[in-house]
Write a protein that holds these residues in place. Structure first.
Motif, PDB file in Angstrom:
ATOM      1  N   GLN A 181       0.832  -1.204   0.000  1.00 60.00           N
ATOM      2  CA  GLN A 181       0.000   0.000   0.000  1.00 60.00           C
ATOM      3  C   GLN A 181       0.863   1.249   0.000  1.00 60.00           C
ATOM      4  OE1 GLN A 181      -2.369  -0.816   3.426  1.00 60.00           O
ATOM      5  NE2 GLN A 181      -0.876   0.054   4.847  1.00 60.00           N
ATOM      6  N   ASN A 184       6.863   2.739  -2.929  1.00 58.25           N
ATOM      7  CA  ASN A 184       8.288   3.086  -2.959  1.00 58.25           C
ATOM      8  C   ASN A 184       9.068   2.026  -3.740  1.00 58.25           C
ATOM      9  OD1 ASN A 184       8.738   0.941  -1.195  1.00 58.25           O
ATOM     10  ND2 ASN A 184       8.760   2.243   0.624  1.00 58.25           N
ATOM     11  N   THR A 219      11.222  -0.201  -2.957  1.00 58.65           N
ATOM     12  CA  THR A 219      11.285  -1.546  -2.380  1.00 58.65           C
ATOM     13  C   THR A 219      10.043  -2.341  -2.759  1.00 58.65           C
ATOM     14  OG1 THR A 219      12.251  -0.429  -0.466  1.00 58.65           O
ATOM     15  CG2 THR A 219      11.741  -2.774  -0.230  1.00 58.65           C
ATOM     16  N   ASP A 220       8.875  -1.766  -2.463  1.00 56.87           N
ATOM     17  CA  ASP A 220       7.629  -2.465  -2.765  1.00 56.87           C
ATOM     18  C   ASP A 220       7.399  -2.522  -4.278  1.00 56.87           C
ATOM     19  OD1 ASP A 220       7.312  -2.772  -0.091  1.00 56.87           O
ATOM     20  OD2 ASP A 220       5.667  -1.337   0.142  1.00 56.87           O
TER      21      ASP A 220
HETATM   22  C1  NAG Z   1       8.642   1.059   1.485  1.00 58.78           C
HETATM   23  O1  NAG Z   1       7.305   1.015   1.993  1.00 58.78           O
HETATM   24  C2  NAG Z   1       7.078  -0.049   2.909  1.00 58.78           C
HETATM   25  C3  NAG Z   1       5.597  -0.027   3.237  1.00 58.78           C
HETATM   26  O2  NAG Z   1       5.141   1.239   3.501  1.00 58.78           O
HETATM   27  C4  NAG Z   1       7.950   0.143   4.117  1.00 58.78           C
HETATM   28  O3  NAG Z   1       7.758  -0.925   5.023  1.00 58.78           O
HETATM   29  C5  NAG Z   1       9.403   0.187   3.687  1.00 58.78           C
HETATM   30  O4  NAG Z   1      10.209   0.474   4.792  1.00 58.78           O
HETATM   31  C6  NAG Z   1       9.604   1.246   2.647  1.00 58.78           C
HETATM   32  N1  NAG Z   1      10.964   1.176   2.141  1.00 58.78           N
HETATM   33  C7  NAG Z   1      11.720   2.251   2.018  1.00 58.78           C
HETATM   34  C8  NAG Z   1      13.100   2.031   1.503  1.00 58.78           C
HETATM   35  O5  NAG Z   1      11.332   3.365   2.308  1.00 58.78           O
END
Ligand code: NAG
Ligand code: NAG
Ligand code: NAG
Ligand code: NAG
Ligand code: NAG
Ligand code: NAG
Ligand code: NAG
Ligand code: NAG
Ligand code: NAG
Ligand code: NAG
Ligand code: NAG
Length: 731
Positions: free
Chosen positions: A343, A435, A437-438
């Motif tokens: 999300q 982001n 990562t997701d």
């Molecule tokens: C990307 O988003 C996820 C879910 O919101 C979060 O857990 C994760 O830390 C985020 N990664 C970065 C690199 O910001």
């Protein structure tokens, strides 16, 4: 890498309203100039507009004069706007009575949980005089039929009201008491009406003074009671913004009228994209006239953050409002065919249908010569319309959804670390924003199966435990014009605010959006400014005779201090902190100031007679006696800048006025970090009467390094905390 479209999009969406469209082409080198002539002459009959026509006739002859004159300012100040060549402009600049001539420019426009979040519930104590308060909205007009502007139960406007409802296709009532529009430059295809076709003005007006409307939501999101800060107050709208922007010539015309109409507060969520010196800034000039007439102007600080010195609308006689979050955020889940859920922050009103999902990179429109290096960002026309029809597309750019909808996609995943994580935008089709990562996990999933599917769900509304934080786009200090006046002054909710909307547009205004809604959720310092304007109107309803500076002081000294850990720009992000309207009605002490104080301040800033007169419009002059340093302006906060690192001593003279209990004694309490030594003399102030003034001197010794030093001075009488930030920094 970002496509160049990105910046454009952010601005549009945060309601800096970057109208890209320019003015109708300037013909024969004629340009619109504002000829500013200071105060309206006193005594005797004065026909300013015939004076203006005569002046023009002398320079350009009578045949062109009447056509050239676009507007006369005659009510609150003297001047006119006309279409002139540069040569004609120069001749007029030499004429008697002319203070200055400047070229017209375009400014840009820069709920409802928000009042509850501020500790300002619907049943808060109200002044019986609230219905006498009139707020002027200088904006895109209003949607007069909105439930937020219904006048059931309202009596006639207060006797002081001298304005009118002067607009086609617009019916005023006892709530929305005035309407005017200014379209001097004749923006094309625009209705000649104060009716809001954009949404922005309806949103800001209802945030200041909309009545309470139950069951208001954006298609079910942010469902609740929408209301303004002063639901009983009256609204008068002055439509100054059109698709070409908001012209200085119209901004000044609206100030001229609003002041003469008898309004109490002026709310202006509009600004240039960088700061101007006071005598070059029509908003600072208009606000000076309003201050002289006892009217506070509340301004948005701008949407150009988080770069330092990005703040605009920073005159010390007006209020500059930053934007911060409330405790509700919007997240949009996406469920993949493998049942993994991610999300991210967007506002999605659509219910999630299940579609095939593809990456933009995999579906370039090769027929039109695009490659995957274009289509991964979903650049305009870069997606193969056959390959994306009825599919969800992954785009690595914030402009993706507005382009993808034109290729008939059914949804978009914006992917990447693009820097818009602390607010949620709405899009014309189902969209979430992940982001990197997701986003990468989604791309991996696409590679892992021949039948990738996904559903983008309707947004959820979790609590934002970090609130309030100043949002990234909110313009930051230090003050680029007068570093030693701390700006912004304070912050107010400006992230994902629900308020009334125009039915002449859609949720996003983007092509392909068909959702016409009476309430919408948007973000910007444009949205925080009207919260501060509403709070100022609330204070005014209890204290009708307070000066603009006193109201501003009340808002600043009672603001809730914010966390420098969560907001690393500290006071340059939030000023004195988050508004607390309830406390502001009873501040205990105020730092008052009037026209002569601001003149002394300008004199001390090295203004000569010419540019001083441009701001004040009168014959105020600088002498030895009224030459005050910036540190002696009776401002409710303290700033000192240094060009070099090292130790520096500054003395600030201040005077407070007792507006609390007659007999009261205040003790000074100082909080200062290492490197900042603050002495307050005297450190105790005893008052015997209401209205009594007492002066004190604050001596600050600062060891200035690369990091700004933040402290505070609090005057406490056991009941009130009268708090001022103290900031020392390397400029
Ligand atoms: C990307 O988003 C996820 C879910 O919101 C979060 O857990 C994760 O830390 C985020 N990664 C970065 C690199 O910001
Ligand atoms: C009045 O405004 C409405 C809404 O924008 C528009 O549909 C209508 O055509 C306008 N009427 C006139 C007479 O301009
Ligand atoms: C609330 O608004 C929704 C949609 O606008 C409507 O369907 C519903 O009937 C309303 N509910 C009440 C209790 O007014
Ligand atoms: C909003 O909430 C009210 C009261 O809880 C409820 O009656 C109404 O149906 C809701 N409206 C929408 C559109 O969800
Ligand atoms: C979407 O449809 C696919 C195949 O048609 C199915 O396997 C998947 O479970 C569906 N996903 C959801 C969330 O309904
Ligand atoms: C996803 O969840 C649904 C419902 O719980 C289930 O029927 C389906 O088999 C799951 N699919 C996968 C790939 O695990
Ligand atoms: C999208 O769909 C509309 C309506 O079916 C059609 O007119 C248009 O040509 C389509 N756009 C593209 C790029 O295929
Ligand atoms: C998915 O496959 C494409 C094409 O083979 C490749 O370029 C890309 O790096 C892969 N993405 C991930 C996240 O594995
Ligand atoms: C006054 O100051 C302005 C700008 O600071 C300058 O352009 C102008 O020449 C000055 N006028 C006089 C009379 O010194
Ligand atoms: C005011 O003070 C400034 C700075 O001390 C000085 O430069 C200026 O000449 C003074 N102006 C007058 C009118 O005394
Ligand atoms: C500031 O206060 C000091 C000490 O009381 C006094 O000497 C000085 O004249 C004051 N300055 C102004 C501008 O009032």
């Amino acid at each position: 890498m970002a496509s160049p479209l990105r910046l454009l999009f952010l601005l549009t969406l945060t309601y800096a309203l970057t109208f890209t469209h320019t003015l109708a082409a300037e013909s024969n080198d004629l340009k619109t100039y504002i000829v500013y002539m200071g105060e309206v002459p006193k005594g005797g009959l004065f026909s300013a507009s015939s004076v203006h026509t005569n002046m023009l006739q002398q320079v350009i002859g009578s045949s062109r004069a009447s056509k050239s004159l676009l507007r006369s300012y005659t009510r609150s100040f003297n001047g006119f706007a006309a279409r002139l060549t540069e040569d004609e402009k120069n001749q007029i600049a030499q004429m008697e009575g002319v203070v200055s001539v400047f070229q017209n420019e375009m400014k840009q426009l820069h709920t409802t949980r928000s009042w509850d979040f501020l500790g300002f519930p619907q049943d808060v104590k109200r002044s019986p005089l609230e219905s006498d308060v009139i707020v002027a909205m200088l904006d895109t007009g209003a949607w007069p039929e909105s439930d937020s502007f219904k006048d059931n139960g309202f009596g006639p406007p207060p006797a002081k009201w001298k304005g009118s409802c002067d607009s086609a296709n617009f019916t005023c009532n006892n709530k929305l008491i005035g309407a005017k529009f200014y379209n001097t430059e004749g923006a094309e295809n625009e209705e000649q009406s104060a009716r809001d076709t954009e949404g922005h003005g309806t949103h800001t007006a209802s945030t200041v003074a909309g009545r309470a409307v139950n069951n208001a939501s954006l298609l079910g999101l942010a469902n609740g009671t929408a209301r303004g800060g002063v639901p009983s107050a009256r609204i008068s709208v002055y439509k100054i913004c059109f698709p070409g922007g908001c012209a200085s010539v119209d901004i000044l015309a609206a100030f001229d009228d609003a002041i003469a109409d008898g309004v109490d507060i002026i709310s202006l969520s509009v600004g240039g994209s960088f700061a101007f010196d006071y005598f070059e800034d029509p908003i600072a000039i208009g606000a000076f006239h309003s201050m002289k007439n006892g009217i506070l102007t509340s301004n948005s600080a701008g949407n150009s953050g988080p770069s330092p010195r990005s703040i605009v609308n920073l005159s010390p006689w007006s209020l500059s409002v930053a934007a911060s979050s409330i405790d509700r955020k919007f997240l949009t889940p996406i469920v993949l065919g493998n049942n993994m859920t991610y999300q991210g922050p967007t506002i999605n009103t659509f219910d999630g249908a299940n579609y095939t999902i593809v990456s933009g990179a995999s579906v370039p429109n090769t027929k039109k010569g695009f490659t995957s290096d274009d289509s991964r960002y979903c650049e305009l026309d870069s997606l193969d319309p056959i390959a994306v029809k009825n599919k969800i597309v992954v785009c690595e750019d914030i402009s993706g959804p507005d382009n993808a909808i034109l290729a008939n996609t059914s949804g978009v995943v914006i992917e990447g670390d693009l820097g818009y994580e602390d607010l949620a935008f709405a899009w014309p089709l189902p969209t979430t924003y992940l982001n990197s990562t997701d986003g990468n996990s989604v791309l991996k999933y696409l590679n892992s199966t021949t039948t990738p599917t996904a559903s983008i769900m309707k947004s959820i509304e979790p609590v934002d435990k970090a609130a309030p934080t100043v949002v990234s786009f909110s313009s930051r200090g230090p003050n680029p014009i007068t570093p030693d006046v701390l700006k912004p002054d304070l912050t107010a909710p400006g992230v994902d605010i629900l308020a009334a909307w125009s039915l002449d547009t859609t949720v996003t205004g983007s092509e392909g959006d068909t959702r016409v809604v009476p309430y919408n959720i948007v973000s910007g310092t444009s949205m925080s400014c009207p919260h501060a304007s509403g709070a100022a109107a609330y204070v005014k309803s209890f204290h009708p005779n307070w000066s603009p500076a006193a109201i501003k002081s009340a808002l600043m000294t009672t603001a809730t201090p914010m966390s420098p850990t969560k907001n690393t720009d500290a006071e340059f992000a939030y000023g004195s902190g988050q508004i607390n309207p309830l406390k502001a009605a009873d501040p205990g002490l105020v730092y008052d100031a009037g026209e002569s104080d601001f003149v002394s301040f300008l004199c001390g800033q090295g203004y000569n007679a010419t540019n001083l007169k441009i701001v004040t419009g009168d014959s105020s002059a600088c002498t030895k006696a009224n030459n005050a340093t910036v540190w002696d302006l009776n401002y409710p906060s303290f700033a000192l800048s240094a060009k070099q690192s090292g130790s520096l001593v500054r003395t600030f003279n201040r005077t407070v006025t007792n507006v609390g209990a007659a007999e009261s004694t205040y003790q000074a309490k100082v909080v200062a970090p290492t490197g900042l030594v603050v002495k307050v003399e005297p450190s105790s102030l005893a008052f015997k009467t209401v209205g009594e003034k007492q002066s004190f001197v604050v001596t600050v010794t600062a060891t200035i390094g690369s990091k700004a030093l933040s402290g505070s001075l609090v005057w406490n009488d056991g009941v009130h905390d009268v708090t001022s930030p103290i900031v020392a920094f390397h400029s």
